[in-house]
Design an enzyme around this catalytic site. Structure first.
Site, PDB file in Angstrom:
ATOM      1  N   THR A   1       0.836  -1.211   0.000  1.00 51.14           N
ATOM      2  CA  THR A   1       0.000   0.000   0.000  1.00 51.14           C
ATOM      3  C   THR A   1       0.867   1.255   0.000  1.00 51.14           C
ATOM      4  OG1 THR A   1      -1.816  -1.109   1.138  1.00 51.14           O
ATOM      5  CG2 THR A   1      -1.741   1.278   1.287  1.00 51.14           C
TER       6      THR A   1
ATOM      7  N   ARG B   1       1.801   7.258  -6.627  1.00 51.65           N
ATOM      8  CA  ARG B   1       0.718   8.150  -7.020  1.00 51.65           C
ATOM      9  C   ARG B   1       0.997   9.593  -6.611  1.00 51.65           C
ATOM     10  NH1 ARG B   1      -2.673   3.488  -5.887  1.00 51.65           N
ATOM     11  NH2 ARG B   1      -2.827   4.074  -3.693  1.00 51.65           N
TER      12      ARG B   1
ATOM     13  N   CYS C   1      -5.745 -13.319   4.275  1.00 51.11           N
ATOM     14  CA  CYS C   1      -6.980 -13.682   4.974  1.00 51.11           C
ATOM     15  C   CYS C   1      -7.779 -14.739   4.202  1.00 51.11           C
ATOM     16  CB  CYS C   1      -7.847 -12.447   5.193  1.00 51.11           C
ATOM     17  SG  CYS C   1      -7.086 -11.209   6.263  1.00 51.11           S
TER      18      CYS C   1
ATOM     19  N   ALA D   1       7.760   2.865  10.063  1.00 51.01           N
ATOM     20  CA  ALA D   1       7.338   1.468  10.254  1.00 51.01           C
ATOM     21  C   ALA D   1       5.816   1.382  10.253  1.00 51.01           C
ATOM     22  CB  ALA D   1       7.898   0.900  11.553  1.00 51.01           C
TER      23      ALA D   1
ATOM     24  N   GLY E   1       2.215  -1.628   9.966  1.00 48.97           N
ATOM     25  CA  GLY E   1       1.691  -2.996   9.947  1.00 48.97           C
ATOM     26  C   GLY E   1       1.848  -3.746  11.255  1.00 48.97           C
ATOM     27  N   ASP E   2       1.862  -5.064  11.137  1.00 45.81           N
ATOM     28  CA  ASP E   2       1.875  -5.937  12.316  1.00 45.81           C
ATOM     29  C   ASP E   2       3.107  -5.740  13.192  1.00 45.81           C
ATOM     30  OD1 ASP E   2      -0.336  -6.919  11.069  1.00 45.81           O
ATOM     31  OD2 ASP E   2       0.368  -8.986  10.888  1.00 45.81           O
TER      32      ASP E   2
ATOM     33  N   TYR F   1     -33.990   0.799   6.483  1.00 42.20           N
ATOM     34  CA  TYR F   1     -34.921  -0.253   6.905  1.00 42.20           C
ATOM     35  C   TYR F   1     -35.788  -0.711   5.747  1.00 42.20           C
ATOM     36  CZ  TYR F   1     -39.400  -2.110   8.459  1.00 42.20           C
ATOM     37  OH  TYR F   1     -40.532  -2.867   8.570  1.00 42.20           O
TER      38      TYR F   1
END
Length: 815
Positions: free
Chosen positions: A15, A22, A43, A280, A282-283, A432
Site C-alpha cells: 500500500t 501516485r 486472509c 514502520a 503494519g503488524d 430499513y
C-alpha cells in the site's frame, strides 16, 4: 530525486509503495521481499485450502511484473534485508543466490509484518506439524489434503486462523479437533459470547478441547500424538499450529530502534521511528488503543493498509502538517462455521484488568434481536453485547449471529470512531426494509437498552451472577415452561403478573426471565412500579442462559459415524422447515408425525435456533424419540423417531387420568355479532370455573384495538391498514344486515333495551373473570398493529402459547 526503500510487502508495504508512486512520479521506489510474493490475500488462505476459493491465482493481489508495469516500482523478490545501517542510510541485502549487496535510501519503511508463534514445546518442529501464514504454507497444506487425504486433523489454538482452518478442513471431510489452552476460543470476545461459538462448533461435529494446553508432540507411524497438560492424548494425521503471532522486529532491534515488551517497533503518531529517516507500519509496530489510550499490538490488515498510506503521505509531505495515525479499535469479524463473530473496542476482561468494576465504572447491555423484520422469512437471531461507561461512552461491542453481524459491528465502530455515545446509537437513522432490518435496528435497540440502564429503568443480571438468595421468576407461557424451565424458578405468565404479584416477596431480589428478554423487561417494569425495589432482568433470556451453561456431550469420530450409519439404514422422511419461525417448525413436525407409523423416522431441517435447542425436550414431552442432530451450514438437521418406550396404550391411560377442562377459542373474525358470541361463551365458561383462553388473530385483533388514536411509528403500508380497519369495539359492524351501519345501531339499541351487556361490558367482565385475552404477535406484525394500540390486559404471544392452553382444553372453537 529521492529514494525510498520498503522492507516487506503484503498489506502495509505494498500500500505504501503504490501510494508513494501516485504522489511522486519521479521518486525511486524499491521494495525488498524475502519471499516469492509481494501482495497476496493472506486472509483468504484458509478458504483456498477448504476449496471455497477455487483459483490460487485469485489470492495474488499484485505480482512484481504488475507493480513494475503499473507503478514503475523496482520489486525484488527473494531479496532479504539482513541489516540496517542507520548512520550511512543503507541496508545490506542477501540475494536469492546468497550474495550480499548494499542499497542506499533517503527514507526507509519497515513493513516486515509478523510470524506464527512457536513456543518451545517438545516435538513442535516434527514432521506433519504445519503453520499457515503465507502462500508457500498454503501450497504445502493444500497438497497434503489433496494427495494424502488425512482423516483427522488437530488445530492448536482457537484464534481467527485456527477457527477458519478448522472449518475449512472440516469442509474437506476431515474430522477436526480444536485444542485451546484458554477456556474459550476467539479471545477478542468474552466467555459468555464465545459459548455460542463453542455450542455451534460442537453442533458441526468438531471436537473442542478447552482449558487444556499441549505438553508435547510425538511422531507416530500415521501422524502425531498430541499429549495435553491434563494427561489426555489426541492422535491426528496432521497438526496445524495457530497459537499466535510475534512481530518480525529483529532487524529493527539490531539497528537499535526502540521496541516495546512484546517486540513491537515504537513509532510516533506519524509512524516515524526514533530515526527520522525510518518509518514502520503494519503488524510489526505498536499502536494506541483508541478506547484505553494504551499502546498495544493489533495485527490486522485494515490498520496496516491505512498506516502504509499515512506513512507515504508523510514521506511526500502531502500537507504542511504531518498526518497522524490516531490509533485502532481492533474491529474484527470472523466466520465460524455458520455463525459470524465480531468485536470492536475492548472486551469486559480488558476493562476488569484495568481495575474497572461493573456497575461503578462500566455497564453491560446484552440483547437478542432478529437480523431483520421478524415477519419476513429467514429472520435469524443475533446476540449483541455492548460495554459502556455511566456517562454513555462506548467501550466496546461484541456480536454473534448468522446474518447481519458485520454491518452492525461496523455501525458501532463508526460511532465510536467519531466519539459517539450510546445515545447516538439510539438516534442513528438506519436503512430499513423487511429483508434487511427492523424499524428499530438491533443497534438502535442496544442504544435504547443502554440508556434505560443509565436512567435506572432496568438492571440486568448475567447467567453466572444468579445466586440462591434471588427469586427467579419465569414470565413465559405454559407451553414454553413445559419444554424447559430454570431450576428453582417461580412461574407467573406475564399476562397474570399484575393480579399475582402478591405471591412474590418484595424484600428479595427478583430476576425475571423469558425466551429472549422482552417480556421479562416488561414484567420487571411492572414490578418496579409496584413496590419491588430490587428487580433485575436475565440478560439474553433463557436461550442465552442455556447456551452459557451448555456442556454438549462430545463424541469420538467413530461413534458419530456408527450413529449416522444406524439411522441411515432406515427409511427416513425429509421435512424442510428452513426459514420458518417458531412455532412453525414444531407444527410441521407434529403434522408430519401424525401421518407416520410407529417407529418411522423423520429428518427435519430448520434454521430456527430455538427449535434446535428445545427439540429434545419437546420429543420427551410428546412421547417421541430424539435420535440426534447435526449442523449443515445455517441448518439444524434433527432426526426424530415416532413413538418411544412408552406405548400408545400407556399414553392413553395417562391422558385419561387427567381430563382437560379448559376452553379455548380462536377469534379470527372482527364482525360485531361474532365477537359478541365469543365473549358470551367465554364468560359462561369462566362462570363455571373453567380456564378460558381467547386467541385473537387477523381481523379479530380489531376488537382489541383502543378506540382512540395512538401515535406510533409505522410504515406507509401499515398506516394504510390502520386507516382501513375498524379501531376498537365501537367501530365493529354486523356480518349481515349491517345496512351502512343502521343495522349495527339497531342491534346495539335492542341489546340495551333488553338489558343485554354491551360488547365493552362483556370484555370487562371477561377480564375480571380471569379470561386470558391473547393477541397473535405474528398477525399484529402482518397487519401493522403495535402493542401500544391494544387495550389494557391483553397478552402478546404466538401460536405455541395458544397451543399450550389448547392441549389442556376439551373445547376449542374457531370464530
Amino acid at each position: 530525486m529521492s529514494k525510498t526503500v520498503i522492507i516487506g510487502g503484503v498489506a502495509g508495504g505494498a500500500t505504501a509503495a503504490a501510494r508513494l508512486r501516485r504522489l511522486d512520479e519521479n521518486m525511486e521506489i524499491i521494495m525488498m521481499e524475502r519471499g516469492k510474493y509481494i501482495s497476496y490475500a493472506n486472509c483468504g488462505l484458509p478458504y483456498y485450502i477448504g476449496d471455497v476459493i477455487k483459483s490460487r491465482d485469485s489470492l495474488l493481489v499484485q505480482t512484481p511484473q504488475a507493480m513494475k508495469s503499473k507503478f514503475n516500482i523496482d520489486v525484488r523478490v527473494e531479496n532479504e534485508v539482513v541489516k540496517i545501517n542507520r548512520e550511512e542510510r543503507t541496508v545490506d541485502v542477501k540475494n536469492s543466490d546468497g550474495t550480499l549487496y548494499k542499497e542506499s535510501y533517503d527514507n526507509l519503511i519497515i513493513a516486515t509484518g509478523s510470524s506464527p508463534l512457536k513456543p518451545p514445546i517438545p516435538g513442535i518442529d516434527g514432521e506433519g506439524i504445519y503453520t499457515l501464514w503465507n502462500v508457500d504454507d498454503t501450497d504445502r497444506i493444500r497438497k497434503l489434503v489433496d494427495t494424502q487425504h488425512p482423516r483427522t486433523a488437530a488445530v492448536i489454538g482457537g484464534g481467527f486462523i485456527g477457527l477458519e482452518m478448522a472449518e475449512n478442513l472440516h469442509k474437506r471431510g476431515i474430522h477436526v479437533s480444536i485444542i485451546e489452552a484458554q477456556n474459550q476460543v476467539m479471545a477478542p470476545i468474552d466467555f459468555e459470547m464465545a459459548q455460542m461459538l463453542h455450542e455451534n462448533i460442537d453442533l458441526n461435529g468438531v471436537e473442542l478441547c478447552l482449558g487444556d494446553g499441549v505438553s508435547s508432540f510425538e511422531r507416530k507411524e500415521n501422524g502425531t500424538l498430541i499429549n495435553l497438560s491434563s494427561g489426555k492424548s489426541i492422535a491426528a494425521n496432521m497438526v496445524l499450529l495457530s497459537i499466535g503471532v510475534r512481530p518480525n522486529s529483529q532487524l529493527a532491534k539490531e539497528a537499535g530502534l526502540p521496541l516495546n515488551e512484546k517486540g513491537g517497533i515504537k513509532t510516533d503518531k506519524t509512524l516515524r521511528t526514533e530515526d527520522p529517516y525510518i518509518w514502520a507500519v503494519g503488524d510489526v509496530i505498536e499502536v494506541e488503543n483508541l478506547v484505553t489510550g494504551k499502546n498495544v499490538m493489533i495485527p490486522l490488515a485494515g490498520p496496516a493498509n491505512k498506516q502504509g498510506r499515512i506513512a507515504a503521505n508523510n514521506i511526500c509531505r502531502l500537507d504542511d502538517q504531518m498526518e497522524e495515525y490516531e490509533g485502532s479499535l481492533g474491529t474484527s469479524v470472523a466466520q465460524v462455521f455458520d455463525l459470524t463473530a465480531a468485536a470492536t473496542g475492548v472486551n469486559e476482561k480488558t476493562l476488569q484488568s484495568l481495575g474497572m468494576t461493573k456497575g461503578k465504572d462500566y455497564e453491560v447491555a446484552l440483547i437478542n434481536q432478529k437480523s431483520h423484520a421478524g415477519y419476513y422469512p429467514m429472520a435469524i437471531p443475533l446476540t449483541l453485547k455492548l460495554l459502556f461507561g455511566l456517562d454513555g461512552k462506548i467501550f466496546g461491542a461484541q456480536i454473534v449471529g448468522q446474518d447481519g453481524v458485520d454491518k452492525r459491528i461496523d455501525t458501532i465502530a463508526t460511532t465510536m470512531r467519531v466519539g459517539g455515545t450510546i445515545r447516538d446509537l439510539a438516534k442513528l437513522e438506519l436503512a430499513y426494509a423487511p429483508p434487511y432490518s427492523s424499524a428499530k435496528d438491533p443497534v438502535n435497540m442496544a442504544g435504547f437498552v443502554a440508556d434505560n440502564i443509565i436512567k435506572g429503568l432496568v438492571r440486568f443480571v448475567m447467567p453466572e451472577e444468579i445466586s440462591d438468595d434471588m427469586v427467579v421468576l419465569d414470565v413465559s407461557e405454559d407451553v414454553e415452561r413445559s419444554v424447559w424451565q430454570m431450576p428453582g424458578s417461580i412461574h407467573i405468565p406475564l399476562g397474570q403478573l399484575r393480579a399475582r404479584m402478591g405471591e412474590l416477596p418484595k424484600e428479595k431480589t427478583i430476576v425475571t426471565y423469558c425466551a429472549i428478554g422482552v417480556r421479562s423487561y416488561n414484567g420487571a417494569r411492572m414490578l418496579m412500579q409496584n413496590g419491588f425495589h430490587d428487580v433485575r432482568v436475565l440478560a439474553g433470556g433463557s436461550g442465552f442462559y442455556k447456551t452459557f451453561y451448555s456442556k454438549p456431550e462430545r463424541k469420538g469420530f467413530e461413534q458419530i459415524k456408527e450413529e449416522v450409519r444406524e439411522v441411515s439404514d432406515k427409511e427416513i422422511k425429509i421435512l424442510d422447515c428452513c426459514g420458518l419461525q417458531c412455532p412453525g417448525p414444531i407444527m410441521k413436525v407434529n403434522a408430519a408425525l401424525n401421518g407416520m407409523e410407529e417407529g418411522e423416522c423423520i429428518k427435519v431441517s430448520a434454521t430456527d435456533m430455538g427449535f434446535a435447542k428445545d427439540v429434545e425436550s419437546w420429543c420427551e414431552r410428546t412421547g417421541n424419540t430424539f435420535e440426534g442432530r447435526e449442523r449443515k451450514g445455517k441448518e439444524n438437521i434433527v432426526t426424530i423417531r415416532k413413538g418411544s418406550q412408552v406405548t400408545m396404550a400407556q399414553q392413553s391411560c395417562q391422558a385419561a387420568a387427567e381430563l382437560p377442562q379448559g376452553k379455548t377459542m380462536v377469534v379470527f373474525d372482527g364482525d360485531l355479532d361474532k365477537v359478541l358470541a365469543s365473549f358470551i361463551i367465554a364468560n359462561g365458561a369462566a362462570a363455571m370455573g373453567r380456564p378460558v383462553t381467547m386467541f385473537f388473530t387477523f381481523w379479530g385483533l380489531n376488537a382489541l384495538r383502543k378506540s382512540t388514536y395512538v401515535k406510533v411509528k409505522k410504515s406507509f403500508i401499515e398506516k394504510m391498514f390502520g386507516r382501513m380497519m375498524p379501531r376498537g369495539t365501537s367501530k365493529l359492524k354486523l356480518s349481515n344486515m349491517n345496512m351502512l351501519g343502521m343495522g349495527t345501531k339497531m342491534m346495539k339499541s335492542v341489546m340495551k333495551k333488553k338489558n343485554v351487556s354491551s360488547l365493552e361490558e362483556l370484555m370487562e367482565q371477561a377480564k375480571k373473570n380471569g379470561v386470558k385475552l391473547v393477541a397473535c404477535t405474528m398477525s399484529m406484525d402482518v397487519m401493522g398493529i403495535r402493542p401500544e394500540e391494544l387495550i389494557d390486559g391483553v397478552e402478546l404471544a404466538g401460536v405455541a402459547s395458544y397451543l399450550g392452553d389448547a392441549e389442556k382444553s376439551n373445547v376449542n372453537l374457531f370464530i
